[in-house]
Design a protein around this motif. Structure first.
Motif, PDB file in Angstrom:
ATOM      1  N   ARG A  12       0.818  -1.195   0.000  1.00  0.00           N
ATOM      2  CA  ARG A  12       0.000   0.000   0.000  1.00  0.00           C
ATOM      3  C   ARG A  12       0.858   1.254   0.000  1.00  0.00           C
ATOM      4  NH1 ARG A  12      -4.282  -1.795   4.591  1.00  0.00           N
ATOM      5  NH2 ARG A  12      -5.329  -3.365   3.373  1.00  0.00           N
ATOM      6  N   ASP A  13       1.922   1.242   0.789  1.00  0.00           N
ATOM      7  CA  ASP A  13       2.772   2.439   0.874  1.00  0.00           C
ATOM      8  C   ASP A  13       3.448   2.737  -0.458  1.00  0.00           C
ATOM      9  OD1 ASP A  13       2.146   2.890   3.560  1.00  0.00           O
ATOM     10  OD2 ASP A  13       3.693   1.503   4.213  1.00  0.00           O
ATOM     11  N   ALA A  14       3.909   1.716  -1.145  1.00  0.00           N
ATOM     12  CA  ALA A  14       4.548   1.919  -2.446  1.00  0.00           C
ATOM     13  C   ALA A  14       3.548   2.479  -3.455  1.00  0.00           C
ATOM     14  CB  ALA A  14       5.147   0.610  -2.948  1.00  0.00           C
ATOM     15  N   VAL A  15       2.311   2.003  -3.422  1.00  0.00           N
ATOM     16  CA  VAL A  15       1.274   2.503  -4.330  1.00  0.00           C
ATOM     17  C   VAL A  15       0.952   3.967  -4.007  1.00  0.00           C
ATOM     18  CG1 VAL A  15      -1.142   2.255  -5.024  1.00  0.00           C
ATOM     19  CG2 VAL A  15       0.306   0.230  -4.797  1.00  0.00           C
ATOM     20  N   MET A  16       0.854   4.294  -2.720  1.00  0.00           N
ATOM     21  CA  MET A  16       0.606   5.690  -2.341  1.00  0.00           C
ATOM     22  C   MET A  16       1.754   6.583  -2.808  1.00  0.00           C
ATOM     23  SD  MET A  16      -1.233   5.759   1.370  1.00  0.00           S
ATOM     24  CE  MET A  16      -1.024   4.160   2.117  1.00  0.00           C
ATOM     25  N   ALA A  17       2.978   6.098  -2.683  1.00  0.00           N
ATOM     26  CA  ALA A  17       4.138   6.875  -3.137  1.00  0.00           C
ATOM     27  C   ALA A  17       4.084   7.086  -4.645  1.00  0.00           C
ATOM     28  CB  ALA A  17       5.432   6.176  -2.736  1.00  0.00           C
ATOM     29  N   ASP A  18       3.746   6.043  -5.400  1.00  0.00           N
ATOM     30  CA  ASP A  18       3.623   6.180  -6.853  1.00  0.00           C
ATOM     31  C   ASP A  18       2.545   7.189  -7.231  1.00  0.00           C
ATOM     32  OD1 ASP A  18       5.649   4.396  -7.426  1.00  0.00           O
ATOM     33  OD2 ASP A  18       4.294   2.692  -7.742  1.00  0.00           O
ATOM     34  N   THR A  19       1.465   7.222  -6.456  1.00  0.00           N
ATOM     35  CA  THR A  19       0.378   8.162  -6.720  1.00  0.00           C
ATOM     36  C   THR A  19       0.812   9.600  -6.453  1.00  0.00           C
ATOM     37  OG1 THR A  19      -1.241   6.469  -6.144  1.00  0.00           O
ATOM     38  CG2 THR A  19      -2.004   8.751  -6.116  1.00  0.00           C
ATOM     39  N   LEU A  20       1.620   9.807  -5.415  1.00  0.00           N
ATOM     40  CA  LEU A  20       2.084  11.152  -5.059  1.00  0.00           C
ATOM     41  C   LEU A  20       3.217  11.655  -5.957  1.00  0.00           C
ATOM     42  CD1 LEU A  20       2.224  10.919  -1.174  1.00  0.00           C
ATOM     43  CD2 LEU A  20       0.764  12.428  -2.516  1.00  0.00           C
ATOM     44  N   ARG A  21       4.030  10.765  -6.464  1.00  0.00           N
ATOM     45  CA  ARG A  21       5.256  11.134  -7.174  1.00  0.00           C
ATOM     46  C   ARG A  21       5.051  12.190  -8.263  1.00  0.00           C
ATOM     47  NH1 ARG A  21       7.136   6.416  -7.361  1.00  0.00           N
ATOM     48  NH2 ARG A  21       8.402   6.634  -5.515  1.00  0.00           N
ATOM     49  N   PRO A  22       4.034  12.095  -9.124  1.00  0.00           N
ATOM     50  CA  PRO A  22       3.882  13.116 -10.174  1.00  0.00           C
ATOM     51  C   PRO A  22       3.619  14.524  -9.640  1.00  0.00           C
ATOM     52  CG  PRO A  22       2.491  11.204 -10.642  1.00  0.00           C
ATOM     53  CD  PRO A  22       3.050  11.026  -9.264  1.00  0.00           C
ATOM     54  N   TYR A  23       3.145  14.629  -8.414  1.00  0.00           N
ATOM     55  CA  TYR A  23       2.800  15.929  -7.834  1.00  0.00           C
ATOM     56  C   TYR A  23       3.853  16.441  -6.854  1.00  0.00           C
ATOM     57  CZ  TYR A  23      -1.491  14.096  -9.698  1.00  0.00           C
ATOM     58  OH  TYR A  23      -2.414  13.541 -10.533  1.00  0.00           O
ATOM     59  N   ALA A  24       4.835  15.628  -6.546  1.00  0.00           N
ATOM     60  CA  ALA A  24       5.808  15.951  -5.505  1.00  0.00           C
ATOM     61  C   ALA A  24       6.580  17.240  -5.800  1.00  0.00           C
ATOM     62  CB  ALA A  24       6.766  14.784  -5.302  1.00  0.00           C
ATOM     63  N   GLY A  25       6.879  17.507  -7.045  1.00  0.00           N
ATOM     64  CA  GLY A  25       7.624  18.702  -7.402  1.00  0.00           C
ATOM     65  C   GLY A  25       6.869  19.988  -7.113  1.00  0.00           C
ATOM     66  N   ARG A  26       5.552  19.941  -7.172  1.00  0.00           N
ATOM     67  CA  ARG A  26       4.709  21.110  -6.915  1.00  0.00           C
ATOM     68  C   ARG A  26       4.277  21.200  -5.470  1.00  0.00           C
ATOM     69  NH1 ARG A  26       0.799  19.861 -11.816  1.00  0.00           N
ATOM     70  NH2 ARG A  26       0.011  18.406 -10.283  1.00  0.00           N
ATOM     71  N   GLY A  27       4.348  20.075  -4.778  1.00  0.00           N
ATOM     72  CA  GLY A  27       3.890  20.004  -3.403  1.00  0.00           C
ATOM     73  C   GLY A  27       2.618  19.184  -3.313  1.00  0.00           C
ATOM     74  N   ALA A  28       2.610  18.280  -2.384  1.00  0.00           N
ATOM     75  CA  ALA A  28       1.443  17.424  -2.169  1.00  0.00           C
ATOM     76  C   ALA A  28       1.390  17.069  -0.693  1.00  0.00           C
ATOM     77  CB  ALA A  28       1.551  16.159  -3.018  1.00  0.00           C
ATOM     78  N   VAL A  29       0.202  16.768  -0.218  1.00  0.00           N
ATOM     79  CA  VAL A  29       0.013  16.390   1.176  1.00  0.00           C
ATOM     80  C   VAL A  29      -0.662  15.026   1.209  1.00  0.00           C
ATOM     81  CG1 VAL A  29      -1.150  16.952   3.341  1.00  0.00           C
ATOM     82  CG2 VAL A  29      -0.176  18.782   1.933  1.00  0.00           C
ATOM     83  N   LEU A  30      -0.117  14.132   1.994  1.00  0.00           N
ATOM     84  CA  LEU A  30      -0.731  12.835   2.227  1.00  0.00           C
ATOM     85  C   LEU A  30      -1.235  12.819   3.662  1.00  0.00           C
ATOM     86  CD1 LEU A  30      -1.329   9.827   1.560  1.00  0.00           C
ATOM     87  CD2 LEU A  30       0.977   9.328   2.439  1.00  0.00           C
ATOM     88  N   ILE A  31      -2.514  12.615   3.830  1.00  0.00           N
ATOM     89  CA  ILE A  31      -3.091  12.462   5.165  1.00  0.00           C
ATOM     90  C   ILE A  31      -3.381  10.985   5.319  1.00  0.00           C
ATOM     91  CG2 ILE A  31      -4.985  13.061   6.693  1.00  0.00           C
ATOM     92  CD1 ILE A  31      -5.215  15.703   5.083  1.00  0.00           C
ATOM     93  N   ALA A  32      -2.657  10.348   6.240  1.00  0.00           N
ATOM     94  CA  ALA A  32      -2.774   8.901   6.411  1.00  0.00           C
ATOM     95  C   ALA A  32      -2.434   8.544   7.847  1.00  0.00           C
ATOM     96  CB  ALA A  32      -1.829   8.187   5.444  1.00  0.00           C
ATOM     97  N   GLY A  33      -2.614   7.301   8.175  1.00  0.00           N
ATOM     98  CA  GLY A  33      -2.291   6.822   9.512  1.00  0.00           C
ATOM     99  C   GLY A  33      -0.804   6.904   9.792  1.00  0.00           C
ATOM    100  N   ASN A  34      -0.462   6.870  11.077  1.00  0.00           N
ATOM    101  CA  ASN A  34       0.930   7.037  11.488  1.00  0.00           C
ATOM    102  C   ASN A  34       1.884   6.034  10.849  1.00  0.00           C
ATOM    103  OD1 ASN A  34       0.705   9.323  13.091  1.00  0.00           O
ATOM    104  ND2 ASN A  34       0.019   8.129  14.844  1.00  0.00           N
ATOM    105  N   GLY A  35       1.472   4.797  10.688  1.00  0.00           N
ATOM    106  CA  GLY A  35       2.346   3.800  10.065  1.00  0.00           C
ATOM    107  C   GLY A  35       2.678   4.157   8.635  1.00  0.00           C
ATOM    108  N   HIS A  36       1.727   4.743   7.921  1.00  0.00           N
ATOM    109  CA  HIS A  36       1.942   5.106   6.523  1.00  0.00           C
ATOM    110  C   HIS A  36       2.833   6.331   6.365  1.00  0.00           C
ATOM    111  CE1 HIS A  36      -0.862   2.151   5.062  1.00  0.00           C
ATOM    112  NE2 HIS A  36      -1.811   2.623   5.839  1.00  0.00           N
ATOM    113  N   VAL A  37       2.893   7.208   7.368  1.00  0.00           N
ATOM    114  CA  VAL A  37       3.695   8.431   7.219  1.00  0.00           C
ATOM    115  C   VAL A  37       5.075   8.331   7.870  1.00  0.00           C
ATOM    116  CG1 VAL A  37       1.647   9.870   6.965  1.00  0.00           C
ATOM    117  CG2 VAL A  37       2.694   9.654   9.214  1.00  0.00           C
TER     118      VAL A  37
END
Length: 84
Positions: free
Chosen positions: A1-26
């Motif tokens: 799950r964490d790798a999939v979330m990272a892949d989802t965020l990656r295209p937006y990382a250069g502009r800034g993105a926020v992931l709101i998730a449980g403590n284990g995921h962050v």
């Protein structure tokens, strides 16, 4: 799950993105930040933790009061799935 979330965020990382998730995921050591490469994204990991919880794996911690809860496993029977 964490790798999939990272892949989802990656295209937006250069502009800034926020992931709101449980403590284990962050957590930096075992969560989504582990799968984001430093050349792709800057990461700030913030954990919201109860007063007595260890603060390993986060850049910053916000402490919240401990909440009394029933034991979710108190009615579990060996070999029988728990009701949800």
């Amino acid at each position: 799950r964490d790798a999939v979330m990272a892949d989802t965020l990656r295209p937006y990382a250069g502009r800034g993105a926020v992931l709101i998730a449980g403590n284990g995921h962050v957590r930096r050591d075992i969560g989504v930040p582990r799968w984001l490469h430093a050349d792709t994204a800057q990461v700030l990991s913030v954990g919201y933790l109860e007063t007595d919880a260890p603060d390993t794996g986060f850049d910053a911690v916000v402490r919240v009061p401990t909440k009394d809860r029933d034991d979710p496993c108190k009615d579990a029977v060996m070999g029988k799935p728990m009701a949800r």
